[in-house]
Write a protein that holds these residues in place. Structure first.
Motif, PDB file in Angstrom:
ATOM      1  N   THR A  21      20.146 -39.429  28.479  1.00  0.00           N
ATOM      2  CA  THR A  21      19.828 -39.577  27.056  1.00  0.00           C
ATOM      3  C   THR A  21      18.817 -40.686  26.812  1.00  0.00           C
ATOM      4  O   THR A  21      17.876 -40.510  26.029  1.00  0.00           O
ATOM      5  N   VAL A  22      18.986 -41.827  27.466  1.00  0.00           N
ATOM      6  CA  VAL A  22      18.050 -42.935  27.277  1.00  0.00           C
ATOM      7  C   VAL A  22      16.658 -42.533  27.739  1.00  0.00           C
ATOM      8  O   VAL A  22      15.652 -42.837  27.083  1.00  0.00           O
ATOM      9  N   PHE A  23      16.582 -41.828  28.869  1.00  0.00           N
ATOM     10  CA  PHE A  23      15.297 -41.364  29.376  1.00  0.00           C
ATOM     11  C   PHE A  23      14.639 -40.419  28.368  1.00  0.00           C
ATOM     12  O   PHE A  23      13.441 -40.525  28.092  1.00  0.00           O
ATOM     13  N   LEU A  24      15.405 -39.485  27.811  1.00  0.00           N
ATOM     14  CA  LEU A  24      14.861 -38.538  26.832  1.00  0.00           C
ATOM     15  C   LEU A  24      14.347 -39.272  25.597  1.00  0.00           C
ATOM     16  O   LEU A  24      13.237 -38.991  25.117  1.00  0.00           O
ATOM     17  N   LEU A  25      15.126 -40.201  25.065  1.00  0.00           N
ATOM     18  CA  LEU A  25      14.690 -40.946  23.878  1.00  0.00           C
ATOM     19  C   LEU A  25      13.425 -41.750  24.173  1.00  0.00           C
ATOM     20  O   LEU A  25      12.515 -41.828  23.337  1.00  0.00           O
ATOM     21  N   ALA A  26      13.374 -42.340  25.379  1.00  0.00           N
ATOM     22  CA  ALA A  26      12.179 -43.098  25.753  1.00  0.00           C
ATOM     23  C   ALA A  26      10.959 -42.188  25.822  1.00  0.00           C
ATOM     24  O   ALA A  26       9.880 -42.523  25.326  1.00  0.00           O
ATOM     25  N   PHE A  27      11.133 -41.003  26.421  1.00  0.00           N
ATOM     26  CA  PHE A  27      10.002 -40.093  26.566  1.00  0.00           C
ATOM     27  C   PHE A  27       9.584 -39.488  25.232  1.00  0.00           C
ATOM     28  O   PHE A  27       8.404 -39.190  25.030  1.00  0.00           O
ATOM     29  N   LEU A  28      10.530 -39.277  24.315  1.00  0.00           N
ATOM     30  CA  LEU A  28      10.145 -38.798  22.986  1.00  0.00           C
ATOM     31  C   LEU A  28       9.186 -39.785  22.326  1.00  0.00           C
ATOM     32  O   LEU A  28       8.208 -39.384  21.679  1.00  0.00           O
ATOM     33  N   PHE A  29       9.464 -41.055  22.506  1.00  0.00           N
ATOM     34  CA  PHE A  29       8.619 -42.087  21.918  1.00  0.00           C
ATOM     35  C   PHE A  29       7.315 -42.241  22.694  1.00  0.00           C
ATOM     36  O   PHE A  29       6.235 -42.354  22.107  1.00  0.00           O
ATOM     37  N   ILE A  30       7.398 -42.242  24.018  1.00  0.00           N
ATOM     38  CA  ILE A  30       6.206 -42.415  24.852  1.00  0.00           C
ATOM     39  C   ILE A  30       5.216 -41.279  24.634  1.00  0.00           C
ATOM     40  O   ILE A  30       4.007 -41.501  24.470  1.00  0.00           O
ATOM     41  N   LYS A  31       5.708 -40.043  24.616  1.00  0.00           N
ATOM     42  CA  LYS A  31       4.806 -38.895  24.473  1.00  0.00           C
ATOM     43  C   LYS A  31       4.181 -38.817  23.093  1.00  0.00           C
ATOM     44  O   LYS A  31       3.093 -38.244  22.931  1.00  0.00           O
ATOM     45  N   LEU A  32       4.846 -39.378  22.071  1.00  0.00           N
ATOM     46  CA  LEU A  32       4.245 -39.440  20.751  1.00  0.00           C
ATOM     47  C   LEU A  32       2.921 -40.185  20.809  1.00  0.00           C
ATOM     48  O   LEU A  32       1.932 -39.768  20.198  1.00  0.00           O
ATOM     49  N   PHE A  33       2.875 -41.275  21.546  1.00  0.00           N
ATOM     50  CA  PHE A  33       1.645 -42.049  21.670  1.00  0.00           C
ATOM     51  C   PHE A  33       0.709 -41.457  22.730  1.00  0.00           C
ATOM     52  O   PHE A  33      -0.495 -41.336  22.505  1.00  0.00           O
ATOM     53  N   GLU A  34       1.271 -41.097  23.872  1.00  0.00           N
ATOM     54  CA  GLU A  34       0.435 -40.660  24.993  1.00  0.00           C
ATOM     55  C   GLU A  34      -0.364 -39.410  24.664  1.00  0.00           C
ATOM     56  O   GLU A  34      -1.577 -39.356  24.904  1.00  0.00           O
ATOM     57  N   TYR A  35       0.279 -38.385  24.091  1.00  0.00           N
ATOM     58  CA  TYR A  35      -0.387 -37.103  23.896  1.00  0.00           C
ATOM     59  C   TYR A  35      -1.085 -36.980  22.549  1.00  0.00           C
ATOM     60  O   TYR A  35      -1.596 -35.920  22.208  1.00  0.00           O
ATOM     61  N   ASN A  36      -1.123 -38.054  21.787  1.00  0.00           N
ATOM     62  CA  ASN A  36      -1.904 -38.059  20.554  1.00  0.00           C
ATOM     63  C   ASN A  36      -3.098 -39.009  20.632  1.00  0.00           C
ATOM     64  O   ASN A  36      -3.726 -39.274  19.619  1.00  0.00           O
ATOM     65  N   GLY A  37      -3.387 -39.486  21.824  1.00  0.00           N
ATOM     66  CA  GLY A  37      -4.569 -40.316  21.988  1.00  0.00           C
ATOM     67  C   GLY A  37      -4.367 -41.564  22.810  1.00  0.00           C
ATOM     68  O   GLY A  37      -5.339 -42.212  23.197  1.00  0.00           O
ATOM     69  N   GLY A  38      -3.115 -41.928  23.104  1.00  0.00           N
ATOM     70  CA  GLY A  38      -2.865 -43.132  23.864  1.00  0.00           C
ATOM     71  C   GLY A  38      -3.461 -43.113  25.253  1.00  0.00           C
ATOM     72  O   GLY A  38      -3.783 -44.157  25.820  1.00  0.00           O
ATOM     73  N   MET A  39      -3.607 -41.914  25.816  1.00  0.00           N
ATOM     74  CA  MET A  39      -4.255 -41.783  27.123  1.00  0.00           C
ATOM     75  C   MET A  39      -5.703 -41.332  26.987  1.00  0.00           C
ATOM     76  O   MET A  39      -6.322 -40.842  27.945  1.00  0.00           O
ATOM     77  N   LEU A  40      -6.254 -41.445  25.786  1.00  0.00           N
ATOM     78  CA  LEU A  40      -7.678 -41.326  25.476  1.00  0.00           C
ATOM     79  C   LEU A  40      -8.221 -39.900  25.450  1.00  0.00           C
ATOM     80  O   LEU A  40      -8.919 -39.514  24.511  1.00  0.00           O
TER      81      LEU A  40
END
Length: 521
Positions: free
Chosen positions: A232-251
């Motif tokens: 569960t902690v991993f899923l919650l972390a990835f929900l937050f990480i992917k919000l930034f990563e796949y909307n421009g955080g990785m450029l």
């Protein structure tokens, strides 16, 4: 592989190069090379955005997770991406598009000089480039691993082959070549994925069919959404990480938003990508979930299971098509990353290092962009040869721990700096949150990891750096607000709904690029 499979693979490489040559005619300046001049239709941008998030890591590292744990590979990877992009379609996509149409920038980080200051822009630019070199290096290693399974070529030979072909088409044609090849790659992926899906379905007749197979002992626990280290902690972390990563955080994904004519079309592009991420990976992952019934992995992490399964189930010709599908994923992501990093270097870094770079015109700037693309690809290929070394370890470790863990400190100032609620956060908040986020990554993954019996769990390795950066960025913004009129003007220009900005405007020369602040009421 036999001659027919090789013919399919060589034919694919030839088509990719031809697209790059054709796209060359559409690239006249830096704006065309990095943002397609703001003329890319939303549906092409959406497909390109979707494809640029894949790589052969899905068929090696994530295939190993699917082989070992089952459907958690989708629940903790594809679903968070779809969810994050869906939110970002409203929150980030229109604002990132306005960076190009209103601020006339060609790099996702170019606006940071005015939003914060030059030191912040340079810190994020350099760390972002270094992270991308490692990230893309893992992608080259993944596709080379698959190529070695099928053809017997060495890892380094596989890296060289795929890197050279990618360098040719993306260097010649820029973002247009990336998007058009990704469209072709999407069609190939569709055919290859459906072929493999049907082939596995036919094999399940001996195991109770589609529904009965889940009761087989080899698939015990494979239907559980959260298992092993992916809880569960991993899923919650990835929900937050992917919000930034796949909307421009990785450029690279930010460039797809910038390439559409209007903010509304950028939003539509993101929604299309989100739907594809929610639906299509289920088709791709299903054979991987069934793989323990059909093959026995020769590697402890199961990363060779999908490749072994394709060799066993598919006839020649179709096998070549699936191998081409592997290449299409990796080349799509790596070429888009190369274009994004070339934009960051030529627009953000080079002018700070060299007075000559500040005087680049359209032709010299375009030459510099192409040279930078080749250099980046070369460096990432060099890093790829070190994957599985004691420094980087295996492919999935690089992708999950290094990339997910380090992305947050870089993405927080870049992405949240676009939003009005964070207008108080200035250079101090950005730099401190970035630096201490990176420091937290080092602590969690090394000194603390070594001191804890059994090591720090994976979910904390990837989530703590982002959490540290986020908390510091917000708190410092309140404790030391730095919302000057000039910075507020930048935020206003990317947040207003009136889309009457200079859509498709050319990127200004280095001497004209400073964003003037409009008068405030």
């Amino acid at each position: 592989m036999n001659g027919l499979d090789w013919a399919v693979l060589i034919g694919y490489f030839a088509v990719m190069v031809a697209i790059g040559v054709w796209s060359h005619k559409r690239v006249d300046n830096v704006s065309d090379f990095f943002t397609a001049g703001g003329k890319m239709p939303w549906w092409l941008s959406g497909i390109s955005h979707h494809m640029s998030g894949y790589s052969a890591v899905m068929f090696t590292g994530y295939a190993g997770i699917a082989y070992t744990y089952g459907v958690t590979s989708f629940v903790t990877w594809s679903f968070p991406i779809a969810f994050g992009i869906a939110i970002g379609s409203k929150l980030f996509a229109p604002r990132i598009n306005r960076l190009r149409s209103r601020l006339h920038v060609a790099s996702p980080l170019e606006y940071l000089k005015n939003r914060y200051d030059l030191k912040t822009q340079q810190a994020l630019a350099w760390s972002g480039m270094l992270l991308k070199i490692v990230d893309v290096g893992a992608k080259w290693a993944a596709i080379a691993t698959l190529l070695s399974v099928f053809t017997g070529v060495s890892l380094n030979q596989g890296i060289l082959i795929t890197g050279v072909v990618t360098a040719i088409y993306c260097t010649i044609g820029g973002l247009w070549a990336d998007a058009l090849t990704e469209l072709g790659q999407f069609v190939i992926q569709l055919l290859a994925g459906l072929t493999m899906f049907v082939a596995v379905l036919l094999e399940l007749g001996d195991h109770g069919g589609f529904f009965g197979a889940w009761d087989e002992p080899e698939l015990q626990g494979h239907g559980e959404p959260l298992v092993g280290p992916y809880g569960t902690v991993f899923l919650l972390a990835f929900l937050f990480i992917k919000l930034f990563e796949y909307n421009g955080g990785m450029l690279n994904q930010a460039q797809r938003y910038m390439a559409t004519p209007t903010p509304h079309e950028a939003e539509r592009s993101a929604r299309l990508s989100a739907v594809l991420w929610l639906v299509w990976p289920v088709i791709l992952f299903f054979p991987m979930w069934m793989s323990p019934l059909l093959v026995e992995s020769q590697k402890t992490d199961g990363s060779d299971s999908y490749a072994l399964m394709t060799e066993q189930l598919l006839p020649h010709g179709l096998l070549g098509l699936v191998i081409v599908g592997f290449f299409s994923h990796t080349m799509a992501m790596c070429s888009s990353d190369a274009n994004a990093i070339a934009a960051v270097f030529t627009r953000d870094v080079a002018p700070v290092l060299s007075a000559r770079a500040r005087a680049w015109g359209e032709r010299s700037g375009l030459v510099a962009a192409r040279v930078t693309t080749v250099v980046f690809l070369g460096l990432s290929m060099a890093v790829a040869t070190q994957v599985n070394s004691p420094t980087f370890k295996d492919i999935i470790t690089v992708v999950i721990k290094w990339v997910a863990g380090l992305m947050g400190p870089i993405a927080i100032p870049m992405m949240l700096g676009l939003l009005r609620p964070f207008r108080r956060s200035g250079p101090t908040a950005a730099l401190v949150s970035w630096a201490l986020g990176l420091f937290a990554f080092w602590l969690v993954n090394y000194p603390i990891h070594w001191a804890v019996d059994g090591g720090v769990p994976l979910e904390y390795q990837v989530s703590i750096p982002l959490a540290v950066s986020l908390i510091l960025y917000v708190l410092i913004g309140f404790a030391k607000p730095e919302d000057t009129p000039e910075r507020l003007a930048i935020i206003d220009r990317v947040n207003t709904d009136d889309d009457g900005g200079a859509v498709g405007a050319a990127v200004p020369s280095r001497g004209e690029e400073h964003v003037s602040a409009p008068a405030r009421d």
